[in-house]
Write an enzyme that holds these catalytic residues in place. Sequence first.
Site, PDB file in Angstrom:
ATOM      1  N   HIS A  13      46.808 -25.881 -58.337  1.00  0.00           N
ATOM      2  CA  HIS A  13      45.386 -25.741 -58.462  1.00  0.00           C
ATOM      3  C   HIS A  13      44.543 -26.009 -57.085  1.00  0.00           C
ATOM      4  O   HIS A  13      44.444 -26.802 -56.375  1.00  0.00           O
ATOM      5  CB  HIS A  13      44.667 -27.106 -59.425  1.00  0.00           C
ATOM      6  CG  HIS A  13      43.016 -26.805 -59.684  1.00  0.00           C
ATOM      7  ND1 HIS A  13      42.680 -26.985 -60.762  1.00  0.00           N
ATOM      8  CD2 HIS A  13      42.272 -26.421 -58.917  1.00  0.00           C
ATOM      9  CE1 HIS A  13      41.341 -26.588 -60.778  1.00  0.00           C
ATOM     10  NE2 HIS A  13      41.080 -26.552 -59.571  1.00  0.00           N
ATOM     11  N   HIS A  15      41.588 -23.715 -54.242  1.00  0.00           N
ATOM     12  CA  HIS A  15      40.501 -22.819 -54.164  1.00  0.00           C
ATOM     13  C   HIS A  15      40.663 -22.174 -52.534  1.00  0.00           C
ATOM     14  O   HIS A  15      40.625 -23.285 -51.672  1.00  0.00           O
ATOM     15  CB  HIS A  15      39.077 -23.602 -54.149  1.00  0.00           C
ATOM     16  CG  HIS A  15      38.964 -24.267 -55.720  1.00  0.00           C
ATOM     17  ND1 HIS A  15      38.271 -23.401 -56.426  1.00  0.00           N
ATOM     18  CD2 HIS A  15      39.136 -25.319 -56.174  1.00  0.00           C
ATOM     19  CE1 HIS A  15      38.081 -24.069 -57.618  1.00  0.00           C
ATOM     20  NE2 HIS A  15      38.905 -25.181 -57.357  1.00  0.00           N
ATOM     21  N   LEU A  16      40.838 -20.898 -52.620  1.00  0.00           N
ATOM     22  CA  LEU A  16      41.084 -20.453 -51.212  1.00  0.00           C
ATOM     23  C   LEU A  16      39.863 -19.746 -50.780  1.00  0.00           C
ATOM     24  O   LEU A  16      39.873 -19.240 -49.698  1.00  0.00           O
ATOM     25  CB  LEU A  16      42.316 -19.556 -51.126  1.00  0.00           C
ATOM     26  CG  LEU A  16      43.702 -19.960 -51.310  1.00  0.00           C
ATOM     27  CD1 LEU A  16      44.679 -18.998 -51.449  1.00  0.00           C
ATOM     28  CD2 LEU A  16      43.834 -20.807 -50.029  1.00  0.00           C
ATOM     29  N   ARG A  17      38.813 -19.336 -51.626  1.00  0.00           N
ATOM     30  CA  ARG A  17      37.563 -18.687 -51.239  1.00  0.00           C
ATOM     31  C   ARG A  17      37.859 -17.346 -50.914  1.00  0.00           C
ATOM     32  O   ARG A  17      38.949 -16.958 -51.234  1.00  0.00           O
ATOM     33  CB  ARG A  17      36.858 -19.520 -50.272  1.00  0.00           C
ATOM     34  CG  ARG A  17      36.575 -20.921 -50.143  1.00  0.00           C
ATOM     35  CD  ARG A  17      35.823 -21.308 -51.626  1.00  0.00           C
ATOM     36  NE  ARG A  17      35.617 -22.977 -51.468  1.00  0.00           N
ATOM     37  CZ  ARG A  17      35.315 -23.388 -52.968  1.00  0.00           C
ATOM     38  NH1 ARG A  17      35.606 -23.057 -53.942  1.00  0.00           N
ATOM     39  NH2 ARG A  17      35.168 -24.964 -52.648  1.00  0.00           N
ATOM     40  N   ASN A  41      37.107 -18.850 -58.948  1.00  0.00           N
ATOM     41  CA  ASN A  41      35.494 -19.037 -59.181  1.00  0.00           C
ATOM     42  C   ASN A  41      34.706 -18.463 -57.948  1.00  0.00           C
ATOM     43  O   ASN A  41      34.126 -19.304 -57.179  1.00  0.00           O
ATOM     44  CB  ASN A  41      35.252 -20.468 -59.349  1.00  0.00           C
ATOM     45  CG  ASN A  41      35.638 -21.535 -58.231  1.00  0.00           C
ATOM     46  OD1 ASN A  41      36.740 -21.076 -57.774  1.00  0.00           O
ATOM     47  ND2 ASN A  41      35.260 -22.583 -58.418  1.00  0.00           N
ATOM     48  N   LYS A  97      41.472 -18.898 -66.503  1.00  0.00           N
ATOM     49  CA  LYS A  97      40.783 -20.148 -66.130  1.00  0.00           C
ATOM     50  C   LYS A  97      39.556 -20.392 -66.849  1.00  0.00           C
ATOM     51  O   LYS A  97      38.717 -19.420 -66.926  1.00  0.00           O
ATOM     52  CB  LYS A  97      40.598 -20.368 -64.773  1.00  0.00           C
ATOM     53  CG  LYS A  97      39.667 -21.502 -64.404  1.00  0.00           C
ATOM     54  CD  LYS A  97      40.553 -22.923 -64.216  1.00  0.00           C
ATOM     55  CE  LYS A  97      39.590 -24.077 -64.194  1.00  0.00           C
ATOM     56  NZ  LYS A  97      39.582 -24.514 -62.815  1.00  0.00           N
ATOM     57  N   HIS A 136      38.879 -26.297 -67.112  1.00  0.00           N
ATOM     58  CA  HIS A 136      38.045 -27.487 -66.294  1.00  0.00           C
ATOM     59  C   HIS A 136      37.612 -28.209 -67.640  1.00  0.00           C
ATOM     60  O   HIS A 136      36.524 -27.845 -68.013  1.00  0.00           O
ATOM     61  CB  HIS A 136      36.993 -26.767 -65.392  1.00  0.00           C
ATOM     62  CG  HIS A 136      36.223 -28.092 -64.835  1.00  0.00           C
ATOM     63  ND1 HIS A 136      36.332 -28.098 -63.403  1.00  0.00           N
ATOM     64  CD2 HIS A 136      35.139 -28.864 -65.288  1.00  0.00           C
ATOM     65  CE1 HIS A 136      35.440 -29.178 -62.977  1.00  0.00           C
ATOM     66  NE2 HIS A 136      34.832 -29.534 -64.184  1.00  0.00           N
ATOM     67  N   HIS A 170      42.980 -31.238 -63.079  1.00  0.00           N
ATOM     68  CA  HIS A 170      42.380 -32.502 -62.310  1.00  0.00           C
ATOM     69  C   HIS A 170      41.958 -33.619 -63.283  1.00  0.00           C
ATOM     70  O   HIS A 170      40.613 -34.064 -63.000  1.00  0.00           O
ATOM     71  CB  HIS A 170      41.382 -32.116 -61.281  1.00  0.00           C
ATOM     72  CG  HIS A 170      40.460 -30.958 -61.811  1.00  0.00           C
ATOM     73  ND1 HIS A 170      39.643 -31.192 -63.148  1.00  0.00           N
ATOM     74  CD2 HIS A 170      39.759 -29.607 -61.482  1.00  0.00           C
ATOM     75  CE1 HIS A 170      38.940 -30.176 -63.329  1.00  0.00           C
ATOM     76  NE2 HIS A 170      38.868 -29.163 -62.327  1.00  0.00           N
ATOM     77  N   ASP A 242      43.508 -29.239 -56.037  1.00  0.00           N
ATOM     78  CA  ASP A 242      42.026 -28.740 -56.247  1.00  0.00           C
ATOM     79  C   ASP A 242      41.391 -28.992 -54.745  1.00  0.00           C
ATOM     80  O   ASP A 242      40.151 -29.401 -54.555  1.00  0.00           O
ATOM     81  CB  ASP A 242      41.444 -29.671 -57.208  1.00  0.00           C
ATOM     82  CG  ASP A 242      39.978 -29.244 -57.587  1.00  0.00           C
ATOM     83  OD1 ASP A 242      39.894 -27.721 -57.231  1.00  0.00           O
ATOM     84  OD2 ASP A 242      39.351 -29.931 -58.209  1.00  0.00           O
ATOM     85  N   HIS A 246      34.333 -26.509 -48.496  1.00  0.00           N
ATOM     86  CA  HIS A 246      32.934 -25.982 -48.026  1.00  0.00           C
ATOM     87  C   HIS A 246      32.429 -26.502 -46.715  1.00  0.00           C
ATOM     88  O   HIS A 246      32.992 -27.585 -46.263  1.00  0.00           O
ATOM     89  CB  HIS A 246      31.958 -27.124 -49.030  1.00  0.00           C
ATOM     90  CG  HIS A 246      32.225 -26.895 -50.587  1.00  0.00           C
ATOM     91  ND1 HIS A 246      31.467 -25.669 -51.270  1.00  0.00           N
ATOM     92  CD2 HIS A 246      32.826 -27.518 -51.646  1.00  0.00           C
ATOM     93  CE1 HIS A 246      31.868 -25.638 -52.577  1.00  0.00           C
ATOM     94  NE2 HIS A 246      32.613 -26.892 -52.710  1.00  0.00           N
ATOM     95  N   ALA A 258      29.947 -29.880 -54.390  1.00  0.00           N
ATOM     96  CA  ALA A 258      31.169 -30.727 -54.808  1.00  0.00           C
ATOM     97  C   ALA A 258      32.465 -29.775 -54.714  1.00  0.00           C
ATOM     98  O   ALA A 258      32.676 -28.618 -54.471  1.00  0.00           O
ATOM     99  CB  ALA A 258      31.038 -30.560 -56.523  1.00  0.00           C
TER     100      ALA A 258
HETATM  101  O1  DOR Z   1      34.787 -30.356 -57.021  1.00  0.00           O
HETATM  102  C1  DOR Z   1      35.030 -29.279 -57.197  1.00  0.00           C
HETATM  103  N1  DOR Z   1      34.755 -28.225 -56.273  1.00  0.00           N
HETATM  104  N2  DOR Z   1      35.582 -28.859 -58.582  1.00  0.00           N
HETATM  105  C2  DOR Z   1      35.616 -28.015 -59.046  1.00  0.00           C
HETATM  106  O2  DOR Z   1      35.993 -27.842 -60.364  1.00  0.00           O
HETATM  107  C3  DOR Z   1      35.469 -26.723 -58.225  1.00  0.00           C
HETATM  108  C4  DOR Z   1      35.448 -27.066 -56.931  1.00  0.00           C
HETATM  109  C5  DOR Z   1      34.849 -25.869 -56.189  1.00  0.00           C
HETATM  110  O3  DOR Z   1      35.009 -24.792 -56.155  1.00  0.00           O
HETATM  111  O4  DOR Z   1      34.157 -26.208 -54.912  1.00  0.00           O
HETATM  112 ZN    ZN Z   2      39.199 -26.652 -58.859  1.00  0.00          ZN
END
Ligand code: DOR
Ligand code: ZN
Length: 334
Positions: A13, A15-17, A41, A97, A136, A170, A242, A246, A258
Amino acid sequence: MEKIILQSPYDMHLHLRDTPLLEKVAKYTAQYFSGALVMPNLNPPVDSVELALGYKERILKACNGNDFMPLMSLYLTERLDKGVLKRAKEVGIKFIKLYPKGATTGSESGVSRVLDDKILQILEYAQDLGLILSIHGESNGFSMEREAEFHPVFVELATTFPQLKIIFEHLSDARSIALVEKYSNLFATLTLHHISLCLDDVIGGGLNPHYFCKPILKTPKDRDVLLQIALNAHCKFSFGSDSAPHLRENKENAKGAAGIFSAPFALLGLAELFDKHNQLENLQAFVSENAQRIYDLPKSSKIVTLIKKATQIPQEINGIVPIFTGNSLSWSYA
Ligand code: DOR
Ligand code: ZN
């Protein structure tokens, strides 16, 4: 010197943006993992085969020649139909997802009512195709109850589609473990942050936005129960960081995004925990064998060696504050 050799670790799981942040974060996973399940996402959401394949290409480019397998997922939006799923299957995309709309960062295009007929038809087709559904699982209720309030949806999906592999992403609440154990087609991922931190790390002293994530960190009891599941490499659970980078200003401003950026230190943080609890022999299963078995993934030739030597965690990496910033861990990458 004491060392740990991990073969073929997977992050299930991640996130690579996208460009330009992608270029700043991809290498931390590409160096230390054989592959990772990449979350869709983005804005716009990755909900077509073309978008997923284009994204995969940008990821591979950002990995700078590292031997790394991005496992692509499709975002279950209003636009995702059976035709898209069929093509996904044909090109080797195995994951969808599901985000409940509004549940977290980048979930605006998510599903308003998960148990709607239209969604159920898509999921039935996903089951027929042998795709894997990653969820999620949170309601829009009180923060600390959101995961538990979502349990009935997991029950409904797991029983309606007994051949569909469903991943409880998660997992953060100790009450969720019994549910995963009860249904044979239900599996879960655990993050480093949910097994090592709790709500007091966010609000117990001064407010710490860098530990604000969804699902929110829970009680010390939840953390400890989840940690035991990881330490025992419970066969239905695999590691999914996860890691959700940011930029510092987006965490510290009024919007308070988040997400916790853990990728650069994920394996070191896990080694620290497994070592401290005398369970190092289970780390390989937690970060690799469980994922290989649950997701039917190959064992790659990638070997990651950790040595018992202190790592000081920096204040910032490329403008992002990492997990455990300012602390030191007792393991390093060799
Ligand atoms: O804390 C989180 N950040 N939870 C998520 O489900 C998404 C993620 C994000 O993409 O920043
Ligand atoms: Zn996530």
